[in-house]
Design a protein around this motif. Sequence first.
Motif, PDB file in Angstrom:
ATOM      1  N   MET A   1       0.730  -0.447   0.515  1.00 42.67           N
ATOM      2  CA  MET A   1       0.143  -0.055  -0.232  1.00 42.67           C
ATOM      3  C   MET A   1       1.001   1.414  -0.134  1.00 42.67           C
ATOM      4  SD  MET A   1      -2.722   1.447   2.746  1.00 42.67           S
ATOM      5  CE  MET A   1      -3.321   2.733   2.797  1.00 42.67           C
ATOM      6  N   LYS A   2       0.546   2.069  -1.039  1.00 42.81           N
ATOM      7  CA  LYS A   2       1.719   3.366  -1.017  1.00 42.81           C
ATOM      8  C   LYS A   2       0.667   5.063  -0.140  1.00 42.81           C
ATOM      9  CE  LYS A   2       3.580   1.716  -4.608  1.00 42.81           C
ATOM     10  NZ  LYS A   2       4.827   1.033  -4.121  1.00 42.81           N
ATOM     11  N   VAL A   3       1.418   4.842   1.176  1.00 44.60           N
ATOM     12  CA  VAL A   3       0.394   5.872   1.640  1.00 44.60           C
ATOM     13  C   VAL A   3       0.777   7.536   1.652  1.00 44.60           C
ATOM     14  CG1 VAL A   3       1.910   4.324   4.203  1.00 44.60           C
ATOM     15  CG2 VAL A   3       3.470   6.029   3.391  1.00 44.60           C
ATOM     16  N   THR A   4       0.000   8.158   2.119  1.00 46.20           N
ATOM     17  CA  THR A   4       0.443   9.434   1.884  1.00 46.20           C
ATOM     18  C   THR A   4       0.133  10.707   2.816  1.00 46.20           C
ATOM     19  OG1 THR A   4      -2.617   9.505   1.904  1.00 46.20           O
ATOM     20  CG2 THR A   4      -1.329   9.146  -0.267  1.00 46.20           C
ATOM     21  N   THR A   5      -0.170   9.666   4.573  1.00 43.47           N
ATOM     22  CA  THR A   5      -0.368  10.912   5.325  1.00 43.47           C
ATOM     23  C   THR A   5       0.438  10.245   6.152  1.00 43.47           C
ATOM     24  OG1 THR A   5      -2.170   9.787   6.411  1.00 43.47           O
ATOM     25  CG2 THR A   5      -2.629  11.903   4.767  1.00 43.47           C
ATOM     26  N   TYR A   6       1.107  10.334   7.323  1.00 42.27           N
ATOM     27  CA  TYR A   6       1.652  10.032   9.038  1.00 42.27           C
ATOM     28  C   TYR A   6       1.109   8.668   9.642  1.00 42.27           C
ATOM     29  CZ  TYR A   6       3.963   9.826  13.243  1.00 42.27           C
ATOM     30  OH  TYR A   6       4.823   9.159  14.080  1.00 42.27           O
ATOM     31  N   GLU A   8      -1.634   6.711   7.984  1.00 41.06           N
ATOM     32  CA  GLU A   8      -1.432   6.201   6.980  1.00 41.06           C
ATOM     33  C   GLU A   8      -0.245   5.335   7.328  1.00 41.06           C
ATOM     34  OE1 GLU A   8      -5.014   7.146   3.632  1.00 41.06           O
ATOM     35  OE2 GLU A   8      -2.210   6.943   2.848  1.00 41.06           O
ATOM     36  N   LEU A   9       0.787   5.437   7.303  1.00 36.14           N
ATOM     37  CA  LEU A   9       2.729   5.466   7.445  1.00 36.14           C
ATOM     38  C   LEU A   9       2.472   3.888   8.549  1.00 36.14           C
ATOM     39  CD1 LEU A   9       5.179   5.100   6.555  1.00 36.14           C
ATOM     40  CD2 LEU A   9       5.688   6.831   7.866  1.00 36.14           C
ATOM     41  N   MET A  10       2.061   5.123   9.625  1.00 34.48           N
ATOM     42  CA  MET A  10       1.802   4.231  10.953  1.00 34.48           C
ATOM     43  C   MET A  10       1.035   2.943  10.737  1.00 34.48           C
ATOM     44  SD  MET A  10       3.948   5.494  13.179  1.00 34.48           S
ATOM     45  CE  MET A  10       4.720   5.613  12.005  1.00 34.48           C
ATOM     46  N   ALA A  11      -0.335   3.026  10.541  1.00 30.07           N
ATOM     47  CA  ALA A  11      -1.116   2.132   9.656  1.00 30.07           C
ATOM     48  C   ALA A  11      -0.396   1.189   9.904  1.00 30.07           C
ATOM     49  CB  ALA A  11      -2.381   2.275   9.780  1.00 30.07           C
TER      50      ALA A  11
END
Length: 347
Positions: A1-6, A8-11
Amino acid sequence: MKVTTYSELMAEQARAAVRVSGAHHSSWNGKVGATDPSRKIRGSVSWDHTINYSDRLVTAPLKDMFQNARVHNQDPATLRSYREAIKTVHHENTHALAAEGTEHADGKKAFQNLPEQALEEGITEVHSYDNLNEYIDELGLEEIAPGIKTAEAHSSYDHYTPAARRFTEGIGRNTGVEPSEVVRRLAVVNPAEKFRTAAEMLYENSDLPGKIPEQEREAAIGRIEAAMKPSFSGLKDLKAEPDKEKRRRESALAGGAGAQAGIDEVRALSREWGQPAPEARVERGVATEQGRSNGQAELPSDLATAVHASRSGSEPLGSVSRLSEDQMGSRRSGTDSTPERSPEIQR
């Protein structure tokens, strides 16, 4: 999954680490905490499987990275802070990887032992550092911070990582397995299982499976595992060595010695089990080689093992019964009263 927010990165952080490593699963409990700001610790994993990050060195740079998403021509210092931060995320999530039926916390007791602690930190850093760009790709962070894949970032634990590299290189040469694959196989198991995994690789890629009875396999692997650990016992003390090159050199020598000790133990086992059985007499009604040639019954398996061990005057390799898990090679040593120490990167 490509993340776009902090957020989303943590998840996504743990799932990305599992994909990069091929581990069975991550032990992460879904919680993120903060490290003690008074200590120079970038990150840690608590034994309840919470992942903790330094607000200043990890959380702040990563939030800044997303706030300035897709900004080109970032200065080298800024890109380095981003890369160092995401390396910490990858490192801590590598700690949390576990094999099927196990969790990271299963290695808590083993981690209190110096050899296990040294190998755990060394392997975790080598794997997370060498595969960092793949981790960045899994998360789509090059799109967020153009240039992060080529930014400079230094490996941590230079009193542990040279030993881990030389150790896995030695195992790789002896088994025919690429060192990077040796690193991966050790990275995806908890601290209690890393030396054992290396010992199993040496055992399975030798002539021992064709010589040693299946009931003696566990004891043989335990001997190989135990032989490799002493060389790692003094690595923690190398942190105090002011000469960086000497520190790295001594660490590498220790790792090479650990691998060689395991290889030497495999050879010793091969010699022991490769010698022909001695001629023996029938005493007290026990059938021997001579007795069997006269039509008498074969030795029971437990007596055969004892006779085998007597050829060289060594102790028997193991008892007839399979050793329980807490008896294997002392890797379960320690008590629950030992203060908890989480794996952590220190500067």
